[in-house]
Scaffold this active site. Structure first.
Site, PDB file in Angstrom:
ATOM      1  N   LYS A 111      74.048  70.098  18.831  1.00 16.87           N
ATOM      2  CA  LYS A 111      73.764  69.231  19.983  1.00 16.87           C
ATOM      3  C   LYS A 111      72.668  69.834  20.860  1.00 16.87           C
ATOM      4  O   LYS A 111      71.835  69.104  21.395  1.00 16.87           O
ATOM      5  CB  LYS A 111      75.033  68.999  20.803  1.00 16.87           C
ATOM      6  N   LYS A 193      77.460  64.426   8.474  1.00 20.08           N
ATOM      7  CA  LYS A 193      78.680  63.645   8.743  1.00 20.08           C
ATOM      8  C   LYS A 193      78.362  62.337   9.455  1.00 20.08           C
ATOM      9  O   LYS A 193      77.384  62.250  10.210  1.00 20.08           O
ATOM     10  CB  LYS A 193      79.722  64.485   9.509  1.00 20.08           C
ATOM     11  N   LYS A 196      79.307  58.940  15.674  1.00 18.88           N
ATOM     12  CA  LYS A 196      79.133  57.813  16.595  1.00 18.88           C
ATOM     13  C   LYS A 196      77.822  57.907  17.367  1.00 18.88           C
ATOM     14  O   LYS A 196      77.355  56.921  17.917  1.00 18.88           O
ATOM     15  CB  LYS A 196      80.322  57.608  17.545  1.00 18.88           C
TER      16      LYS A 196
END
Ligand code: TYM
Length: 327
Positions: A111, A193, A196
């Site tokens: 992130k 992966k 969202k």
């Protein structure tokens, strides 16, 4: 009877990965256990969120929890920011954490890499807040997907560190992985992966996607040119991902799937994967639509916050006593 806790961030629309990796198991384990399920909105703000969207998604996520089978008479369902002990214990867990161990978290590295020079400090201190969520309830088991293994390890380390320094206050929790350990991958980049927060919407099946969109996305999923339904994650990550999804929703083994599709091409397999996913998601979507705008949902969350608060406050009191953090 075990104490069980888990949480999901209202940081985007829930995906099939969230469902198969975590949410589906929340309902499965609620019988006979003391379960707490949380909408972790304070974790969501570790990256910027639009206020109206965050508010709407918080409510939507709570409705999805119920639509996926959580029974508010059996499980305590609540919103993290309504139980202030989470950030209070989160701060204490932050003071027990080392910068080095937080910087080693892969979720942080992933992130942070997307944030350039402006990495929010909350991304770094995300794991101690997650540890607080879990430890406040004397949790024994945490049902999560396998991408959360590292966060569970640091949670255990922090609990043990605290207990060593201040006495036995916390139960040391264990991770509870889905029995098939499904990690659902992106439909477009199957070595990554399904997430969202992926900007590529065709890579992700959302729980609330229309059936025709689910069909379209699965039809366009990346595969290979062999045209043989065979499980091989390294050589055939795309088809293996679809096989994992199909195995999880139909409860079949990879061998059974390979046998059933021997000699058939990807077209008919993809059609069956889409049908099977739709048949699992449609009833959830119907229950969701009936729930999301009702006052009953508020009632469940208000009662849930009161119940969670009672338990969290008792643990927090033991923490501040043990640390001398009181007048
Ligand atoms: P979050 O919101 O990213 O994801 C929620 C759950 O979904 C699982 N998951 C997946 N499983 C399989 N395949 C995928 N592609 C996939 N994507 C997500 C995650 O493993 C997770 O179980 N840190 C947590 C939120 C959290 C939490 C907690 C969880 C905060 N405090 C306390 C448990 C206990 C997270 O990022 O979830």
């Amino acid at each position: 009877m075990s104490i069980i806790f888990s949480g999901i961030q209202p940081s985007g629309n829930l995906t099939l990965g969230n469902y198969l990796g975590a949410l589906r198991n929340f309902a499965k384990v609620q019988d006979g256990n003391e379960c707490y399920y949380c909408v972790v909105n304070q974790h969501a703000i570790t990256v910027p969120q639009d206020p109206q969207m965050l508010h709407a998604r918080t409510r939507q996520l709570a409705a999805i929890y119920l639509a996926a089978g959580l029974d508010p008479d059996q499980s305590t369902l609540f919103v993290q920011s309504e139980v202030p002990e989470h950030v209070q214990l989160g701060w204490i867990m932050t003071t027990l954490s080392y910068v080095g161990e937080l910087e080693r978290m892969t979720q942080y590295k992933d992130k942070a890499a997307k944030r350039g020079d402006s990495i929010p400090a909350g991304l770094l201190t995300y794991p101690p807040l997650m540890a607080a969520d879990i430890l406040l309830y004397q949790t024994e088991l945490v049902p999560v997907g396998d991408d959360q293994k590292q966060h569970m390890e640091i949670t255990r380390d922090l609990a043990q560190r605290f207990n060593r320094l201040y006495g036995e206050v916390f139960t040391i929790p264990d991770i509870l992985l889905a029995h098939d350990g499904t990690r659902v991958m992106s439909l477009q980049e199957p070595t990554k992966k399904m997430s969202k927060s992926d900007e590529n919407q065709t890579a992700t099946i959302y729980l609330l996607d229309e059936p025709k969109d689910i069909e379209k996305k699965i039809k366009r999923a990346q595969t290979d040119s062999e045209n043989a339904v065979r499980y091989d994650v390294k050589a055939k990550p795309g088809i293996s991902n679809l096989m994992d999804i199909y195995a999880a929703v139909t409860d079949q083994s990879h061998e059974e799937i390979e046998a059933a599709y021997a000699g058939k091409g990807y077209g008919s397999f993809k059609k069956d994967v889409a049908d099977a996913v739709i048949s699992v998601l449609e009833p959830i979507q119907q229950r969701y639509a009936a729930l999301v705008a009702t006052p009953e949902l508020d009632d469940v969350l208000t009662k849930g916050a009161a119940k969670a608060h009672a338990k969290a406050a008792a643990t927090y009191e033991n923490v501040i006593r043990a640390m001398g953090l009181y007048r």
